[in-house]
Design a protein around this motif. Sequence first.
Motif, mmCIF file in Angstrom:
data_model
loop_
_atom_site.group_PDB
_atom_site.id
_atom_site.type_symbol
_atom_site.label_atom_id
_atom_site.label_comp_id
_atom_site.label_asym_id
_atom_site.label_seq_id
_atom_site.Cartn_x
_atom_site.Cartn_y
_atom_site.Cartn_z
ATOM 1 N N ASN A 157 5.331 2.858 -2.547
ATOM 2 C CA ASN A 157 4.356 3.819 -3.090
ATOM 3 C C ASN A 157 3.062 3.855 -2.290
ATOM 4 O O ASN A 157 2.152 4.630 -2.615
ATOM 5 C CB ASN A 157 4.031 3.486 -4.539
ATOM 6 N N ASN A 158 2.951 3.030 -1.260
ATOM 7 C CA ASN A 158 1.727 2.961 -0.468
ATOM 8 C C ASN A 158 1.340 4.349 0.052
ATOM 9 O O ASN A 158 2.157 5.081 0.601
ATOM 10 C CB ASN A 158 1.922 2.006 0.709
ATOM 11 N N GLY A 159 0.058 4.714 -0.169
ATOM 12 C CA GLY A 159 -0.460 5.987 0.319
ATOM 13 C C GLY A 159 -0.271 7.156 -0.623
ATOM 14 O O GLY A 159 -0.744 8.257 -0.340
ATOM 15 N N GLN A 160 0.384 6.940 -1.748
ATOM 16 C CA GLN A 160 0.649 8.034 -2.679
ATOM 17 C C GLN A 160 -0.525 8.292 -3.616
ATOM 18 O O GLN A 160 -1.403 7.449 -3.795
ATOM 19 C CB GLN A 160 1.908 7.733 -3.504
ATOM 20 N N THR A 161 -0.499 9.476 -4.217
ATOM 21 C CA THR A 161 -1.428 9.850 -5.280
ATOM 22 C C THR A 161 -0.614 10.123 -6.532
ATOM 23 O O THR A 161 0.329 10.924 -6.496
ATOM 24 C CB THR A 161 -2.249 11.089 -4.899
ATOM 25 N N LEU A 162 -0.946 9.455 -7.640
ATOM 26 C CA LEU A 162 -0.140 9.519 -8.848
ATOM 27 C C LEU A 162 -0.994 9.865 -10.056
ATOM 28 O O LEU A 162 -2.194 9.561 -10.084
ATOM 29 C CB LEU A 162 0.565 8.177 -9.086
ATOM 30 N N ASN A 163 -0.374 10.475 -11.056
ATOM 31 C CA ASN A 163 -1.026 10.775 -12.330
ATOM 32 C C ASN A 163 -0.431 9.898 -13.421
ATOM 33 O O ASN A 163 0.794 9.766 -13.508
ATOM 34 C CB ASN A 163 -0.834 12.245 -12.709
ATOM 35 N N VAL A 164 -1.274 9.276 -14.251
ATOM 36 C CA VAL A 164 -0.792 8.479 -15.378
ATOM 37 C C VAL A 164 -1.639 8.801 -16.602
ATOM 38 O O VAL A 164 -2.777 9.243 -16.484
ATOM 39 C CB VAL A 164 -0.851 6.954 -15.094
ATOM 40 N N ARG A 165 -1.058 8.564 -17.770
ATOM 41 C CA ARG A 165 -1.806 8.741 -19.010
ATOM 42 C C ARG A 165 -2.590 7.481 -19.328
ATOM 43 O O ARG A 165 -2.172 6.366 -19.022
ATOM 44 C CB ARG A 165 -0.843 9.057 -20.161
ATOM 45 N N SER A 166 -3.735 7.652 -19.951
ATOM 46 C CA SER A 166 -4.504 6.509 -20.426
ATOM 47 C C SER A 166 -3.632 5.706 -21.393
ATOM 48 O O SER A 166 -2.972 6.263 -22.261
ATOM 49 C CB SER A 166 -5.770 6.993 -21.139
ATOM 50 N N GLY A 167 -3.616 4.396 -21.229
ATOM 51 C CA GLY A 167 -2.762 3.546 -22.044
ATOM 52 C C GLY A 167 -1.478 3.151 -21.351
ATOM 53 O O GLY A 167 -0.704 2.346 -21.871
ATOM 54 N N THR A 168 -1.240 3.696 -20.150
ATOM 55 C CA THR A 168 -0.038 3.349 -19.390
ATOM 56 C C THR A 168 -0.171 1.949 -18.791
ATOM 57 O O THR A 168 -1.215 1.602 -18.232
ATOM 58 C CB THR A 168 0.203 4.363 -18.258
ATOM 59 N N LYS A 169 0.884 1.172 -18.911
ATOM 60 C CA LYS A 169 0.916 -0.139 -18.271
ATOM 61 C C LYS A 169 1.432 0.041 -16.849
ATOM 62 O O LYS A 169 2.457 0.678 -16.610
ATOM 63 C CB LYS A 169 1.825 -1.091 -19.040
ATOM 64 N N ILE A 170 0.708 -0.507 -15.884
ATOM 65 C CA ILE A 170 1.069 -0.396 -14.468
ATOM 66 C C ILE A 170 1.462 -1.771 -13.961
ATOM 67 O O ILE A 170 0.685 -2.726 -14.060
ATOM 68 C CB ILE A 170 -0.097 0.154 -13.629
ATOM 69 N N GLN A 171 2.676 -1.880 -13.426
ATOM 70 C CA GLN A 171 3.117 -3.140 -12.843
ATOM 71 C C GLN A 171 3.221 -2.963 -11.336
ATOM 72 O O GLN A 171 3.987 -2.136 -10.844
ATOM 73 C CB GLN A 171 4.465 -3.580 -13.425
ATOM 74 N N LEU A 172 2.433 -3.726 -10.593
ATOM 75 C CA LEU A 172 2.393 -3.646 -9.145
ATOM 76 C C LEU A 172 3.164 -4.830 -8.567
ATOM 77 O O LEU A 172 2.821 -5.987 -8.818
ATOM 78 C CB LEU A 172 0.939 -3.662 -8.668
ATOM 79 N N ARG A 173 4.227 -4.539 -7.806
ATOM 80 C CA ARG A 173 5.096 -5.578 -7.241
ATOM 81 C C ARG A 173 5.036 -5.521 -5.722
ATOM 82 O O ARG A 173 5.479 -4.541 -5.114
ATOM 83 C CB ARG A 173 6.542 -5.384 -7.711
ATOM 84 N N LEU A 174 4.495 -6.568 -5.105
ATOM 85 C CA LEU A 174 4.337 -6.598 -3.655
ATOM 86 C C LEU A 174 4.933 -7.876 -3.081
ATOM 87 O O LEU A 174 4.733 -8.970 -3.623
ATOM 88 C CB LEU A 174 2.859 -6.498 -3.280
ATOM 89 N N ASN A 175 5.652 -7.744 -1.965
ATOM 90 C CA ASN A 175 6.230 -8.918 -1.303
ATOM 91 C C ASN A 175 5.125 -9.835 -0.809
ATOM 92 O O ASN A 175 4.126 -9.387 -0.236
ATOM 93 C CB ASN A 175 7.106 -8.480 -0.128
ATOM 94 N N GLU A 176 5.320 -11.139 -1.018
ATOM 95 C CA GLU A 176 4.296 -12.108 -0.613
ATOM 96 C C GLU A 176 4.957 -13.454 -0.327
ATOM 97 O O GLU A 176 5.928 -13.838 -0.984
ATOM 98 C CB GLU A 176 3.246 -12.265 -1.714
ATOM 99 N N ASN A 177 4.414 -14.159 0.662
ATOM 100 C CA ASN A 177 4.860 -15.523 0.960
ATOM 101 C C ASN A 177 3.620 -16.404 1.068
ATOM 102 O O ASN A 177 3.066 -16.600 2.149
ATOM 103 C CB ASN A 177 5.662 -15.565 2.267
ATOM 104 N N PRO A 178 3.150 -16.935 -0.068
ATOM 105 C CA PRO A 178 1.886 -17.677 -0.071
ATOM 106 C C PRO A 178 1.906 -18.946 0.777
ATOM 107 O O PRO A 178 0.848 -19.445 1.157
ATOM 108 C CB PRO A 178 1.681 -18.012 -1.554
ATOM 109 N N SER A 179 3.109 -19.479 1.088
ATOM 110 C CA SER A 179 3.166 -20.703 1.895
ATOM 111 C C SER A 179 2.652 -20.472 3.312
ATOM 112 O O SER A 179 2.283 -21.409 4.007
ATOM 113 C CB SER A 179 4.608 -21.221 1.943
#
Length: 256
Positions: A157-179
């Motif tokens: 979704n990087n770079g997109q523009t989106l519309n959501v309703r107030s009260g919407t739960k947004i879950q952002l999932r990004l690859n990560e390797n903290p080590s």
Amino acid sequence: MLWQKSFVIVFLQISFLLNVNYLVSAAGSDLLAADETLIDQTAADVTGDGTIDQILLYGKAQGNGGGFSNINVLVQDGANPESVYKTALSGVTGESGRIFVCDLTGDAVNDVLFAVNDSRTGIRCFGSEFKNHQAQILFTSEEKSVKSGELILTGDNNGQTLNVRSGTKIQLRLNENPSTGYVWQWNGFDQNHLQLLDQQMLVPDNSAAMVGRPGLRVFTLLAQNPGDITIDLANFPMWKTQAEAADNFKVTIHII
């Protein structure tokens, strides 16, 4: 609202269709439990991935009295047939039922409208969506309103523009390797429009240990007050600057 217009048009057809006899194929019966019965079925893309999905309306047959209890909808993912998504309604009963597919929310992804005919309560209608491969109840005929859903964002979704309703739960999932030291860091956080509900690091279930294993950084957010916001993160170690980030993520969100 768009879903209300669709609801009215489709409802005009339902009163007649629920009172005619019809046959349904048993092709989807292998997806149901032993005590579940197929009521109606159709096929359409309702997950938004461009692949035709199988949609089943089912319930538990009620003995000699006829009709069904525990009526719900099941969707078999056309792109991954092993994945099955079900609604979680409770207490829905009826003598017959039908499925209709239409875009209730105006997001260009088909939703599922289904109706059941109960001699005690009359015709009841329910709306659900399976966008992003998750079952979400949009409304029931008792509520008369669309519920706020959940938006799942990934690197795609990087770079997109989106519309959501107030009260919407947004879950952002990004690859990560903290080590490696590279972690996702916020470039500002708009507390007037977003609330951070939770964040966690998820690793594959079969990982022997977290050290050295890549996974997903999951941020759970709540869209609050209407307005325009930017979710802006960069992936870099604490000892470096954002200009040295290995990756960036930014989306613009209109909260309505």
